[in-house]
Structure formats: structure tokens, C-alpha cells
Scaffold this motif. Structure first.
Motif, PDB file in Angstrom:
ATOM      1  N   ASN A 119      11.911  85.536  49.356  1.00  0.00           N
ATOM      2  CA  ASN A 119      11.052  84.704  50.193  1.00  0.00           C
ATOM      3  C   ASN A 119      11.233  83.208  49.966  1.00  0.00           C
ATOM      4  O   ASN A 119      10.983  82.424  50.871  1.00  0.00           O
ATOM      5  N   ASN A 120      11.646  82.826  48.774  1.00  0.00           N
ATOM      6  CA  ASN A 120      11.640  81.401  48.444  1.00  0.00           C
ATOM      7  C   ASN A 120      13.003  80.770  48.199  1.00  0.00           C
ATOM      8  O   ASN A 120      13.091  79.546  48.124  1.00  0.00           O
ATOM      9  N   THR A 121      14.041  81.576  48.041  1.00  0.00           N
ATOM     10  CA  THR A 121      15.331  80.946  47.740  1.00  0.00           C
ATOM     11  C   THR A 121      16.449  81.336  48.687  1.00  0.00           C
ATOM     12  O   THR A 121      17.442  80.631  48.777  1.00  0.00           O
ATOM     13  N   PHE A 122      16.333  82.467  49.338  1.00  0.00           N
ATOM     14  CA  PHE A 122      17.434  82.894  50.204  1.00  0.00           C
ATOM     15  C   PHE A 122      16.995  82.963  51.654  1.00  0.00           C
ATOM     16  O   PHE A 122      17.645  82.443  52.532  1.00  0.00           O
ATOM     17  N   ALA A 123      15.874  83.597  51.899  1.00  0.00           N
ATOM     18  CA  ALA A 123      15.364  83.677  53.265  1.00  0.00           C
ATOM     19  C   ALA A 123      14.660  82.369  53.634  1.00  0.00           C
ATOM     20  O   ALA A 123      14.411  82.120  54.801  1.00  0.00           O
ATOM     21  N   TYR A 171      24.340  81.841  43.564  1.00  0.00           N
ATOM     22  CA  TYR A 171      24.327  82.158  44.994  1.00  0.00           C
ATOM     23  C   TYR A 171      24.425  83.677  45.204  1.00  0.00           C
ATOM     24  O   TYR A 171      23.643  84.259  45.942  1.00  0.00           O
ATOM     25  N   PHE A 172      25.405  84.300  44.550  1.00  0.00           N
ATOM     26  CA  PHE A 172      25.579  85.748  44.719  1.00  0.00           C
ATOM     27  C   PHE A 172      24.384  86.522  44.161  1.00  0.00           C
ATOM     28  O   PHE A 172      24.001  87.553  44.710  1.00  0.00           O
ATOM     29  N   ALA A 173      23.784  86.024  43.093  1.00  0.00           N
ATOM     30  CA  ALA A 173      22.591  86.679  42.544  1.00  0.00           C
ATOM     31  C   ALA A 173      21.452  86.638  43.564  1.00  0.00           C
ATOM     32  O   ALA A 173      20.732  87.629  43.744  1.00  0.00           O
ATOM     33  N   ARG A 174      21.290  85.516  44.259  1.00  0.00           N
ATOM     34  CA  ARG A 174      20.241  85.425  45.283  1.00  0.00           C
ATOM     35  C   ARG A 174      20.543  86.382  46.438  1.00  0.00           C
ATOM     36  O   ARG A 174      19.654  87.090  46.916  1.00  0.00           O
TER      37      ARG A 174
END
Length: 192
Positions: free
Chosen positions: A145-149, A83-86
Motif C-alpha cells: 500500500n505504501n511503497t509499490f502501489a 526494488y525487487f523485494a517491493r
């Protein structure tokens, strides 16, 4: 958790807290400039302090994220580390975009042309930001674009990307950005 991991965790936590406290004080000190400086007389200087505050707040967010990513990695908490890496990936991506446009253009325009050393210092540090962005842009943009936003509604793709994020790589890139930010602050301080 082993004793060695606990000691490592304590040491890193202390280091991060020190950096966070210094950054917090820098934010407070920079905010005071708005109260001290006359808005009409010091319009450009206030804009520069405004940018410095923006920059410092971004760096503070980065350090807090790095702290939690690092602690999660030490604790072998892969879910939180991921999570923090994203989060940090998005932050790095956006921060470098902002610094390239503002630091590379707006500030440099205000430096007197005869101050060749300072202009060169700005050019050098901006080149380092560009090099970092060129190296990590594609990967960070994909994460953003694909995992956080969550710009795409493709759950399978998101799950696969999330599962394959290299948290240690993101920690390394985030730490590199932190040190590069400190270099920029040093150059910016010469300008002010």
C-alpha cells in the motif's frame, strides 16, 4: 565482486533459469488444453486448467523476481534488491489472497466427497497458505500500500519504508511461497 560471489551468482542463475524454462514449458502445455478440450463437454475442466495457467504464470513471475532479487543481493546492489523485494512483496500478498479464495473454495467444491485423502491434502496445503499469510500479511500489506502501489501520497513515509525493507526476509518468504506453490501443484495434479 569476489570469485566466490561470481561462482555463487553463476550457480544460482543457472538454477533459476532451469526453473524458469520448466515453468515456461508448463505454460505452453497448459495453453494447449483449450485447443484440445471441447468447451461444452469440459467446461469445469477448462476452468481448472485456466486456474492452473493463472497459477503457473504467477509462479513464473515470482521466480523471475526472486532470481533478480537474489542476484542483486549477491552483487550487493541494494537499490535493485530493494526494488525487487517491493515487487515480490506485492506479488506474494496478492497471490496468497487469490490462492486462498480459489484453491480453498472453488476447487475443493468440485472434489467428490468420497475422495477424503485429496480433500485433506487440499485442506492441508490451504492451511499452509493461510499460516504464511497470517505471518506476513501486515508487513506485506504495508509495503504494497505504501511503497509499490503508492496508495498514499506520503513521500516521507514511503522513503522510510523503502529504506527499511529487509530484502533478505522477502527473498526467504518468496522462496517459501515458491515451495508451497510446488506442493499445491502436486495436490492439484492429483485432482486433475
Amino acid at each position: 565482486m569476489t570469485k566466490e560471489q561470481k561462482d555463487q551468482l553463476k550457480e544460482w542463475n543457472s538454477t533459476y533459469q532451469y526453473i524458469i524454462e520448466k515453468s515456461r514449458k508448463s505454460v505452453s502445455n497448459t495453453r494447449v488444453s483449450r485447443k484440445i478440450l471441447d468447451k461444452e463437454k469440459h467446461e469445469n475442466l477448462l476452468k481448472d486448467f485456466d486456474f492452473m495457467l493463472f497459477f503457473t504464470l504467477n509462479n513464473l513471475d515470482l521466480v523471475i523476481g526472486l532470481k533478480h532479487l537474489h542476484i542483486s543481493l549477491i552483487k550487493n546492489n541494494t537499490l535493485e534488491a530493494n526494488y525487487f523485494a517491493r515487487f515480490i512483496s506485492v506479488q506474494i500478498y496478492e497471490h496468497i489472497k487469490d490462492i486462498k479464495s480459489y484453491g480453498g473454495l472453488k476447487i475443493r467444491r468440485n472434489i467428490p466427497k468420497e475422495n477424503i485423502d485429496l480433500i485433506q491434502s487440499f485442506n492441508d496445503v490451504n492451511k499452509e497458505f493461510s499460516n504464511l499469510m497470517n505471518r506476513v500479511n501486515t508487513k506485506l500489506k504495508e509495503i504494497r500500500n505504501n511503497t509499490f502501489a503508492h496508495k498514499e501520497i506520503e513521500g516521507f513515509k514511503q522513503a522510510e519504508l523503502i529504506e527499511n525493507i529487509d530484502s533478505e526476509y522477502i527473498l526467504k518468504v518468496g522462496t517459501e511461497l515458491f515451495y508451497l506453490n510446488m506442493k499445491f501443484v502436486e495436490v492439484f495434479g492429483k485432482y486433475l
